[in-house]
Design an enzyme around this catalytic site. Structure first.
Site, PDB file in Angstrom:
ATOM      1  CD  GLU B  75      -1.885  -2.366   1.231  1.00 39.48           C
ATOM      2  OE1 GLU B  75      -0.740  -2.723   1.598  1.00 39.48           O
ATOM      3  OE2 GLU B  75      -2.776  -3.175   0.997  1.00 39.48           O
ATOM      4  CG  HIS B 144     -10.566  -8.194   6.087  1.00 41.50           C
ATOM      5  ND1 HIS B 144     -10.190  -9.269   6.868  1.00 41.50           N
ATOM      6  CD2 HIS B 144      -9.693  -8.146   5.054  1.00 41.50           C
ATOM      7  CE1 HIS B 144      -9.149  -9.856   6.330  1.00 41.50           C
ATOM      8  NE2 HIS B 144      -8.824  -9.187   5.219  1.00 41.50           N
TER       9      HIS B 144
END
Lengths: 516, 362
Positions: B75, B144
């Site tokens: 990321e 998540h």
């Protein structure tokens, strides 16, 4: 030096608008002089000065809204310089000037007043002005030193309650003999504590600094309310303390405020028993000093609304009524009036007022106040008389010591008060201190009126019209003038039997009008 | 992670028609890619896989690998590359799979994207758009499922958007790309399958102002993103009980639209903030504080907050449901504000949550 403060001109007054100053800096004022006009929710009232001295500074500009107790002007007391001078060089002369308070008030004041006289005057005034919350500080005239020491009689602490700066020549020891020291008085002033309400714990009942520090500046219970409810209550002029909150933990919410406003609107439909009308009310007289009749009416309506709501909410009323044969009284009046010009004639109302006042002497349980869960008898019989105003609303100016006045004097006083009430020119002292109120709707033709008690008083006497009725007396039927006298009384303070005694006394007094 | 492999029809022109949040997002991307050569999409699995939530499905075929770029699992690297591209004049759209993973790129977002304009004395704007999913409710467990958009809303220099409706999903991207500052778009995972009519006349969305989704008079339900449907359902429920709830969709989490939020509360005098973030230090806390600062004298009840339990979001369905703001909890809070508490039913959510409790299982 003392502060002339916004007086409380009634139990329901929290603030007033200073309308005009009748004195200016440098003017000499005497106790009892009218120095300013204050506009309350009800009327423009001439306010008297409770000090003698010289106006040093005016602190408030006309048109300013000021809370009760806020300083309006600084008055340089003559006594202050006098005491100083006396302490320095001429202590003995002050004692010699034993002038009566009446004289002292009307003539140029001596440099220092005889303290016992002074104290007596204060007590008298305190008694006359007895109110639920005596916010006004008692006169803060410094006492001349030697007399205090030579006068063993214990002075009430409150006579020394004024804000007096420490003075040269007055020793700390002497000061403590006064009851309170300047520090304590200063502290009390700062904290808004009324020394008259305190019980001293110091030596000889002296009020100490700790007493002041522990005193609550008046019972102001914190109301649990939401911010919005607070804002609304302020905008709609609702007293939060009188609401019962329905929110979390009893918090007052907006809905409670709205509900209170609705209730108020319903409760004050026209035609309430205490809303008087009088004949001469219809005569057109220019209303002096009342530039905003519309607004005044509104605020007055609200003030009455709040007071009457409070009365009906707090006071468990009981009502009594009796019809009184006035044949003797009317006859007596007719004979009395025969030789008099119309302006000097007595009307039955004067007799009724007199009888109501004298009866209160016989039944003192109805003359006074309900305060702090107990009955406090009035020191004198100061009769409040409900006067309706042309633009609506009513005032209840006070006839001091009505029981001691002759019917003629009573009548003159009544006329004067009614006229000035309707011109909006009553003095503050004329609006406060009533110990019992009379409402007379006779002029309006109704036969009886059941009043709503003016808190914190405990009774309201009502008189209807004097009417001719068939009346049986001594086994004979005749047509005689009668009046219905009513009593609305606070059931916490008295029971029906007491009220009955009172009405009976009124009846009996009216049977011997020549003795009134 | 769920992925949708089903190809869905992709209409090319907007009209009053039934669509889904996912399709609306895709349409927005297609429009952006089609109208501006500088726009490209970059992220994990956005190309061949079609985006792990199926948003970019078919775009690779349509626009080619130059403009739909699969990125390695880093990321920090691909967000940094996106920032570089933006500085170089491109208009990158970077997709981060979930907000949890965005923390790996937080350094790039906070220290570069958000600060460069300021640190360069106004010379280096970073016109990047970063999309990511947020929120729980699909049994994806703690790593998540969190709602950390409030953390990004803390950072000056960013604009933070949370489209909650089809129209916002469809029309927020264009103004986001037009904004010279970095814009973060948080898409709640539970919204992708939401379907409905997309009005034909829906146009560019105003990303400066919150939206009143339902008018009411008794209480303001202030929320955003995935909690909006719950708040609307709660408003329906409340209406049944005679309570008129106004639903405010924040839409833009930074900068907050004080005028719309405050205006609503000034009308209703009561507020319930629904925020899937944790209560402590949350966006809900910020809104509550602002209401107190700016509208204290309009408040007729303490501001209520309905937030997630201060625990890592559990996997087990019942536990996950229990941890998240739910309709009945919103209804109960709203009723408390109007002084109409529900009779105690034993359900824990109906009780006011402790305010000062630190995170962790009770």
């Amino acid at each position: 030096m003392t502060e002339f403060t916004m007086p409380s001109l009634g139990a329901d007054m929290d603030e007033g608008v200073l309308q005009e100053w009748l004195v200016g800096p440098g003017d000499r004022v005497h106790k009892g002089d009218v120095v300013a006009v204050v506009e309350t929710d009800k009327a423009a009232i001439e306010v008297e000065c409770f000090e003698s001295g010289t106006v040093a500074r005016l602190l408030v500009r006309p048109g300013t809204r000021v809370p009760v107790g806020a300083p309006l002007a600084v008055i340089e007391g003559e006594g202050a310089s006098g005491a100083r001078a006396g302490a320095r060089g001429e202590p003995t002369t002050t004692g010699a000037e034993a002038v009566s308070p009446m004289v002292a008030a009307s003539v140029k004041r001596p440099r220092s007043q005889n303290p016992p006289m002074r104290a007596k005057a204060d007590r008298e005034r305190a008694a006359r002005d007895e109110r639920p919350k005596p916010r006004r500080k008692a006169a803060g005239e410094p006492k001349s030193v030697p007399e205090i020491r030579s006068e063993p009689r214990k002075e009430p602490a409150h006579t020394a309650a004024g804000p007096i700066p420490p003075q040269p020549g007055v020793s700390a020891e002497t000061d403590s003999a006064l009851g309170t020291g300047p520090l304590v008085r200063h502290l009390a002033l700062q904290r808004g504590v009324d020394l008259m309400t305190l019980h001293g714990t110091g030596r000889g009942g002296r009020i100490t600094r700790a007493d002041v520090e522990h005193a609550q500046p008046g019972p102001v219970p914190r109301v649990r309310a939401t911010p919005y409810a607070r804002r609304l209550a302020h905008d709609l002029d609702v007293d939060l303390t009188e609401l019962r909150g329905t929110g979390d933990g009893g918090a007052v919410r907006a809905a409670d405020v709205h509900a209170a406003v609705c209730t108020r609107a319903v409760r004050h439909q026209p035609g309430r028993p205490t809303a008087h009308q009088r004949d001469d009310e219809r005569t057109q007289v220019a209303v002096a000093g009342d530039t905003r009749p519309e607004q005044r009416t509104d605020t007055m309506r609200r003030a009455i609304a709040d007071l009457m709501s409070r009365s009906k909410r707090e006071i468990p009323h009981y009502y009594l009524s009796t019809t009184i044969d006035l044949a003797g009284a009317v006859d007596w009046l007719r004979r009395l009036n025969r030789g008099r010009p119309p302006t000097d004639r007595l009307v039955p109302a004067a007799l009724l007022l007199k009888a109501a006042a004298v009866a209160a002497r016989e039944v003192p349980a109805l003359n006074g106040f309900w305060q702090n869960g107990g009955f406090v008898p009035g020191a004198a019989i100061n009769l409040g008389v409900a006067v309706s105003l042309r633009q609506g609303g009513l005032l209840a100016p006070v006839i001091d010591r009505a029981d001691a006045l002759s019917p003629e004097a009573l009548m003159a006083r009544l006329k004067d008060l009614v006229q000035r009430a309707r011109r909006g020119r009553l003095r503050g002292s004329e609006l406060s201190g009533a110990t019992l109120t009379v409402t007379n709707l006779g002029d309006q033709g109704v036969e009886s009126v059941f009043g709503v008690i003016h808190p914190p008083q405990v009774a309201m006497v009502g008189f209807g019209a004097v009417v001719e009725r068939p009346w049986a007396t001594g086994g004979m039927l005749g047509v005689r003038p009668v009046v219905t006298a009513t009593l609305a009384a606070d059931h916490r303070a008295t029971d029906g039997a007491v009220g009955a005694r009172y009405l009976t006394a009124v009846d009996q007094l009216l049977q011997k009008p020549e003795e009134l | 992670m769920t992925a949708t492999h089903t190809r869905t029809s992709t209409p090319t022109a907007p009209s009053d028609r039934k669509t889904t949040y996912r399709e609306a997002m895709r349409e927005a991307l297609r429009e952006a890619l089609g109208t501006d050569e500088r726009v490209f999409l970059m992220g994990e699995d956005v190309g061949r896989y079609g985006g792990c939530f199926g948003v970019s499905l078919g775009l690779l075929e349509e626009f080619g690998p130059e403009r739909i770029r699969d990125a390695p699992l880093s990321e920090s690297a691909f967000v940094g590359a996106g920032i570089g591209a933006a500085l170089a004049g491109m208009r990158p759209i970077v997709e981060i799979m979930t907000v949890n993973f965005s923390l790996l790129a937080l350094d790039q977002i906070l220290n570069n994207a958000a600060t460069l304009l300021h640190m360069s004395g106004g010379q280096l704007p970073v016109p990047i758009v970063i999309r990511m999913t947020t929120g729980a409710g699909r049994q994806l467990a703690a790593q998540h499922s969190h709602s950390l958009e409030g953390w990004y809303a803390h950072i000056p220099g960013l604009r933070v958007l949370a489209p909650a409706t089809l129209t916002d999903a469809r029309y927020m991207l264009a103004p986001a790309l037009a904004d010279p500052d970095p814009v973060l778009i948080f898409e709640h995972g539970s919204l992708y399958n939401a379907s409905g009519e997309l009005p034909a006349d829906a146009g560019p969305v105003d990303i400066d102002h919150a939206a009143v989704r339902r008018a009411g008079t008794d209480v303001s339900l202030i929320t955003y993103g995935g909690s909006l449907p719950k708040a609307l359902a709660a408003a329906d429920d409340l209406a049944g009980g005679g309570i008129s709830a106004e639903v405010v969709d924040l839409r833009t989490l930074r900068p907050l639209d004080d005028a719309t939020i405050g205006g609503s509360v000034a009308r209703t005098h009561r507020a319930v903030v629904v925020d899937e973030g944790w209560r402590t230090g949350s966006l809900a806390a910020e809104i509550s504080a602002r209401l107190t600062e700016q509208h204290f004298y309009d408040l007729d009840a303490p501001v209520e907050r309905v937030c997630s339990a201060e625990v890592p979001i559990p996997y087990a369905r019942r536990l996950e449901e229990a941890a998240l703001p739910q309709v009945h909890g919103i209804v109960a809070a709203a009723r408390r504000t109007v002084g109409d508490p529900v009779p105690a039913s034993g359900a824990d959510e109906t009780k006011r949550q402790p305010v000062n409790r630190e995170g962790g299982p009770r």
